[in-house]
Design an enzyme around this catalytic site. Sequence first.
Site, PDB file in Angstrom:
ATOM      1  N   GLY A 131       0.814  -1.204   0.000  1.00 55.01           N
ATOM      2  CA  GLY A 131       0.000   0.000   0.000  1.00 55.01           C
ATOM      3  C   GLY A 131       0.852   1.260   0.000  1.00 55.01           C
ATOM      4  N   HIS A 160      -4.620  15.631   2.364  1.00 57.98           N
ATOM      5  CA  HIS A 160      -4.134  14.648   3.325  1.00 57.98           C
ATOM      6  C   HIS A 160      -3.505  15.355   4.528  1.00 57.98           C
ATOM      7  CE1 HIS A 160      -4.535  11.740   0.015  1.00 57.98           C
ATOM      8  NE2 HIS A 160      -4.539  10.821   0.965  1.00 57.98           N
ATOM      9  N   LYS A 164       2.088  13.413   5.475  1.00 61.78           N
ATOM     10  CA  LYS A 164       2.254  12.691   4.208  1.00 61.78           C
ATOM     11  C   LYS A 164       3.417  13.274   3.423  1.00 61.78           C
ATOM     12  CE  LYS A 164      -0.326  10.830   0.263  1.00 61.78           C
ATOM     13  NZ  LYS A 164       0.170   9.473   0.539  1.00 61.78           N
TER      14      LYS A 164
END
Length: 268
Positions: free
Chosen positions: A99, A156, A160
């Site tokens: 992921g 986000h 991040k």
Amino acid sequence: MSGMKIAVVGASGRMGRMIIESILQDGEATLVSAIEQPGTGAIGKDAGELVGTPCGVPVSIDAEAGIAQADCLIDFTRPEGTLEHLAICRRHKVAIVIGTTGFNDEGKKAIADAALEIPVVFAPNMSVGVNAVFKLLDTATRILAEGYDIEIVEAHHKHKIDAPSGTALRMGEVVARALGRDLKTSAVYGREGVTGERDPATIGFATVRGGDIVGDHTVMYCGTGERVEISHKAGSRMPYALGSLRAARFLADKTSGLFDMQDVLGLR
């Protein structure tokens, strides 16, 4: 599959804890190892205690040993770490669910090469809802191919490290493919100053970073007198964790191959 043995790297991180929680609540999968980097405060602790459910699996720095005893590794770390873990999976014939986002072309090639020998699910977003959105975008783009400017906006949390998000880029790829374009030549990633009139052949991206936003994505089809928006907003990381566990199960009977969540969900 009952008793599937899963290893998790980045065990004490935000996603790592959520994945561990989903495994412990699953009833069919088994957490066999939880791995972290040296110096992390969680080393030696019961991995289950990180989510309030002791399970007897200590957090370890030994990635080689931890991955070797698993049927599948779930990795939401960083590209350089994921590639190291991928090499271990390859040595021990362990499946991997990736992921992690932010890979360059060389990293993507390494993943594809490994998939010749082990089964891999590699997806920028494991959420079932987001992958449903990918399918919707393909349909919407074909309908709205003429007379609509397409812009992708994502937001986000402040931690991040890559931008635009992997999910936003995948949305752009879906849109570009439906239009018969190449995203590499169509994308516009930033606008500043006197930019001139918008080129209708472009796909625009806008990025927001701040606070604890889990993940918001919107694709805007801007026409004359109307605007169509397709959005997904994540309220927690649990959808990504549940999706990654679903992906691990999908790999249980595979010996090799490169897959994504569209394969896992049967949306091809």
